[in-house]
Motif scaffolding. Structure first.
Motif, PDB file in Angstrom:
ATOM      1  N   PRO A  15      -5.897  97.423 -41.838  1.00 15.72           N
ATOM      2  CA  PRO A  15      -6.149  97.102 -43.254  1.00 15.72           C
ATOM      3  C   PRO A  15      -7.226  96.054 -43.487  1.00 15.72           C
ATOM      4  CG  PRO A  15      -4.240  95.909 -42.479  1.00 15.72           C
ATOM      5  CD  PRO A  15      -4.699  96.747 -41.322  1.00 15.72           C
ATOM      6  N   PHE A  16      -7.434  95.747 -44.748  1.00 18.72           N
ATOM      7  CA  PHE A  16      -8.382  94.710 -45.174  1.00 18.72           C
ATOM      8  C   PHE A  16      -7.688  93.744 -46.132  1.00 18.72           C
ATOM      9  CE2 PHE A  16     -10.537  98.773 -44.674  1.00 18.72           C
ATOM     10  CZ  PHE A  16     -11.459  98.474 -43.691  1.00 18.72           C
ATOM     11  N   ILE A  17      -7.890  92.447 -45.917  1.00 21.48           N
ATOM     12  CA  ILE A  17      -7.542  91.431 -46.918  1.00 21.48           C
ATOM     13  C   ILE A  17      -8.717  90.474 -46.909  1.00 21.48           C
ATOM     14  CG2 ILE A  17      -5.931  89.629 -47.628  1.00 21.48           C
ATOM     15  CD1 ILE A  17      -3.776  90.959 -45.954  1.00 21.48           C
ATOM     16  N   TRP A  47       1.662  87.552 -49.311  1.00 21.85           N
ATOM     17  CA  TRP A  47       1.582  86.140 -48.914  1.00 21.85           C
ATOM     18  C   TRP A  47       0.147  85.778 -48.519  1.00 21.85           C
ATOM     19  CZ3 TRP A  47       6.041  82.781 -47.882  1.00 21.85           C
ATOM     20  CH2 TRP A  47       5.689  81.550 -47.334  1.00 21.85           C
ATOM     21  N   CYS A  48      -0.455  86.607 -47.670  1.00 26.68           N
ATOM     22  CA  CYS A  48      -1.790  86.294 -47.141  1.00 26.68           C
ATOM     23  C   CYS A  48      -2.876  86.488 -48.204  1.00 26.68           C
ATOM     24  CB  CYS A  48      -2.094  87.154 -45.920  1.00 26.68           C
ATOM     25  SG  CYS A  48      -1.004  86.797 -44.528  1.00 26.68           S
ATOM     26  N   VAL A  68      -2.684  84.454 -39.939  1.00 28.44           N
ATOM     27  CA  VAL A  68      -2.296  85.723 -39.306  1.00 28.44           C
ATOM     28  C   VAL A  68      -3.099  86.908 -39.846  1.00 28.44           C
ATOM     29  CG1 VAL A  68       0.041  84.953 -38.792  1.00 28.44           C
ATOM     30  CG2 VAL A  68      -0.411  86.164 -40.931  1.00 28.44           C
ATOM     31  N   ALA A  69      -4.022  86.662 -40.780  1.00 27.94           N
ATOM     32  CA  ALA A  69      -4.767  87.775 -41.385  1.00 27.94           C
ATOM     33  C   ALA A  69      -6.272  87.602 -41.238  1.00 27.94           C
ATOM     34  CB  ALA A  69      -4.385  87.916 -42.857  1.00 27.94           C
ATOM     35  N   THR A  70      -6.685  86.811 -40.261  1.00 24.70           N
ATOM     36  CA  THR A  70      -8.122  86.544 -40.136  1.00 24.70           C
ATOM     37  C   THR A  70      -8.903  87.764 -39.658  1.00 24.70           C
ATOM     38  OG1 THR A  70      -7.698  85.706 -37.924  1.00 24.70           O
ATOM     39  CG2 THR A  70      -7.907  84.065 -39.667  1.00 24.70           C
ATOM     40  N   ALA A  71      -8.218  88.712 -39.032  1.00 20.86           N
ATOM     41  CA  ALA A  71      -8.939  89.862 -38.463  1.00 20.86           C
ATOM     42  C   ALA A  71      -9.209  90.954 -39.489  1.00 20.86           C
ATOM     43  CB  ALA A  71      -8.137  90.447 -37.293  1.00 20.86           C
ATOM     44  N   PHE A  72      -8.561  90.876 -40.655  1.00 16.14           N
ATOM     45  CA  PHE A  72      -8.633  91.987 -41.617  1.00 16.14           C
ATOM     46  C   PHE A  72      -9.862  91.874 -42.499  1.00 16.14           C
ATOM     47  CE2 PHE A  72      -3.721  91.984 -41.378  1.00 16.14           C
ATOM     48  CZ  PHE A  72      -3.770  92.657 -40.168  1.00 16.14           C
TER      49      PHE A  72
END
Lengths: 95, 416
Positions: free
Chosen positions: B346-348, B375-376, B389-393
């Motif tokens: 995914p993407f955030i 949350w992210c 925890v979402a730096t890769a998206f």
């Protein structure tokens, strides 16, 4: 879905495998100055329209020809089927 | 209004006259701090965590139809944290931990049931793969247990163990995985957000963005212009259409995924089982119906319905795994539209347009990610920085060769 093959007539879509947007026929020029950018867009970005979509289907269980199928992604209606070879040649490709 | 056992008893004795709507139905204000496009699980969770964790309450969630009417209402309700790659593992583990405390957190019964997920293996190579995955899961703080055939037989004796083609050699058991009542997730987040002052605006379709000098000023909607300091798209399935209004092309194709429910049965299946040799997974809902699904149809679609060949493929997988299924009748089937991304992840992220944010590309795994996604995304919107925890998206990861390709299929969305 039934795909009306230009040579073989109506064939079940299950005989085909799906590749995606027919824009993949237009491979960028690898020697162009902006080749890296063009290949990024070519490989990863898609128009992904809701409605008419020209897309590549491969007749894997049949005559192994590539087709350009114009299909509506909202209704699954198949509107037009061409040989990908003819489409590519019409765009100036040699083969 | 907080829900409690005492409240239920009191209402039962007084004719149930005290219940109030769980959220308001306000008209949009001219300007908000944040406008979230999409009143699905992720959008509502984002609003909830923006309000709860960051104290930002001047928020509107605009939804084209009714809240929870998209993929959060059309999935097979499974939650799990059994990912292999570093970009994904910690994120989904964080999500599962949020699921574990969710009902207490938002005071709503979401029927979180950690009934265990068993991924079956049918060959030595698959067992090796399962062992590797299990070790990765444990390293990321999740749980995994490798069972042999005897261990699987003790749990589910009715499976087709001795099939000549796909004998069951064991399975990877993820005990903390399970199912959640999907609609209640949307409703619980909606209620929690509304209680904190978030405006949930239904029947309000976004028809365009107002972008001036590279800055997004708000959204044009069927209820007029709504101004916003930040606009957050959260419309997985239709991401290309919505972001297309801002002139963006995404690394996403929309595909249809079908799911099925049978007639209600007595309890036969107390966990979630996935077939390792074909694409089939199954659980039993609390109403008794077997809920199962398989692979995406494999061609671009916005139709919210699939075709019969995939139905046949899914039930063949079911019959190969659980022969007793042949006597069960299917009541309903449906299709949902997936944002299939180019690497299956995914993407955030922010976009190149100032004030415009993007959350999408969840493929067929968006439901389990709902709490962590909200949350992210809230963290990104509030602080301008991605959550740890979402730096890769990232949306630009293909440009830099930082794909998160769990399945190793390359840029072919219908194969993820």
């Amino acid at each position: 879905m039934i795909i009306n093959h230009p040579i073989l007539g109506p064939r079940d879509a299950q005989e085909f495998t799906y590749l995606g947007d027919a824009a993949l026929i237009d491979r960028p020029d690898w020697q162009a100055d902006n080749a890296a950018e063009a290949f990024h867009d070519y490989l990863y970005l898609r128009d992904n329209p809701a409605g008419e979509h020209r897309e590549l289907w491969f007749h894997e269980q049949g005559d192994r020809s590539w087709l350009v199928v114009t299909r509506n992604t909202v209704t699954h209606d198949i509107l037009n089927v061409e040989l990908a070879r003819d489409v590519a040649r019409a765009r100036g490709r040699r083969k | 209004m907080r829900y409690s056992g005492l409240k239920v008893i009191k209402e039962a004795l007084t004719g149930h006259n005290g219940w109030r709507p769980s959220w308001r139905n306000p008209e949009p204000k001219p300007q908000y701090d944040v406008v979230i496009i999409g009143g699905g699980g992720h959008g509502l969770a984002t609003a909830y965590y923006l309000a709860k964790n960051h104290g930002i309450t001047n928020i509107a969630v605009v939804e084209k139809g009714w809240i929870g009417g998209g993929n959060v209402g059309r999935n097979t309700t499974i939650v799990r944290s059994n990912y292999l790659l570093d970009g994904n593992g910690p994120f989904y583990e964080f999500s599962l931990k949020l699921w574990e405390g969710l009902e207490q957190d938002f005071n709503y019964n979401a029927m979180v049931s950690q009934r265990g997920i068993l991924n079956l293996v049918h060959s030595d190579a698959q067992r090796d793969g399962a062992r590797r995955r299990g070790n990765a899961m444990i390293l990321n703080g999740s749980d995994a247990e490798l069972l042999d055939a005897k261990g699987v037989r003790a749990m589910y004796p009715f499976l087709n163990f001795d099939s000549a083609r796909f004998p069951i050699k064991g399975g990877l058991l993820h005990r903390r995985g399970g199912t959640v009542r999907h609609d209640a997730v949307a409703w619980g987040y909606a209620r929690g957000a509304d209680m904190r002052g978030v405006d949930i605006i239904q029947n309000c379709e976004v028809t365009g963005f107002r972008i001036e000098n590279g800055k997004c000023l708000g959204v044009e909607t069927s209820k007029g212009f709504i101004g916003a300091s930040k606009v957050a798209s959260c419309v997985a399935g239709s991401s290309s259409r919505v972001m297309g209004l801002a002139g963006m092309r995404l690394p996403i194709e929309s595909h249809v995924l079908q799911a099925f429910v049978t007639e209600g049965l007595k309890p036969v299946l107390d966990g979630v089982i996935t077939f390792g040799a074909g694409h089939f997974y199954c659980s039993q809902s609390d109403k008794g119906g077997l809920v199962f699904g398989g692979d995406i149809d494999g061609y671009n679609s916005y139709a919210q319905r699939g075709n019969l060949p995939v139905v046949e493929d899914v039930v063949e997988g079911g019959m190969a795994l659980i022969p007793a299924l042949g006597r069960v009748r299917v009541l309903r089937s449906w299709g949902g539209i997936m944002d299939m991304s180019m690497d299956g992840s995914p993407f955030i992220d922010k976009t190149h347009i100032d004030g415009l944010y993007f959350n999408g590309g969840w493929c067929y795994g968006g439901f389990k990610a709902t709490p962590a996604s909200g949350w992210c995304y809230a963290h990104l919107l509030a602080t301008g920085q991605p959550h740890d925890v979402a730096t890769a998206f990232r949306l630009d990861r293909f440009r830099h060769g930082r794909m998160i390709d769990e399945k190793g299929q390359g840029a072919q969305p219908n194969l993820h």
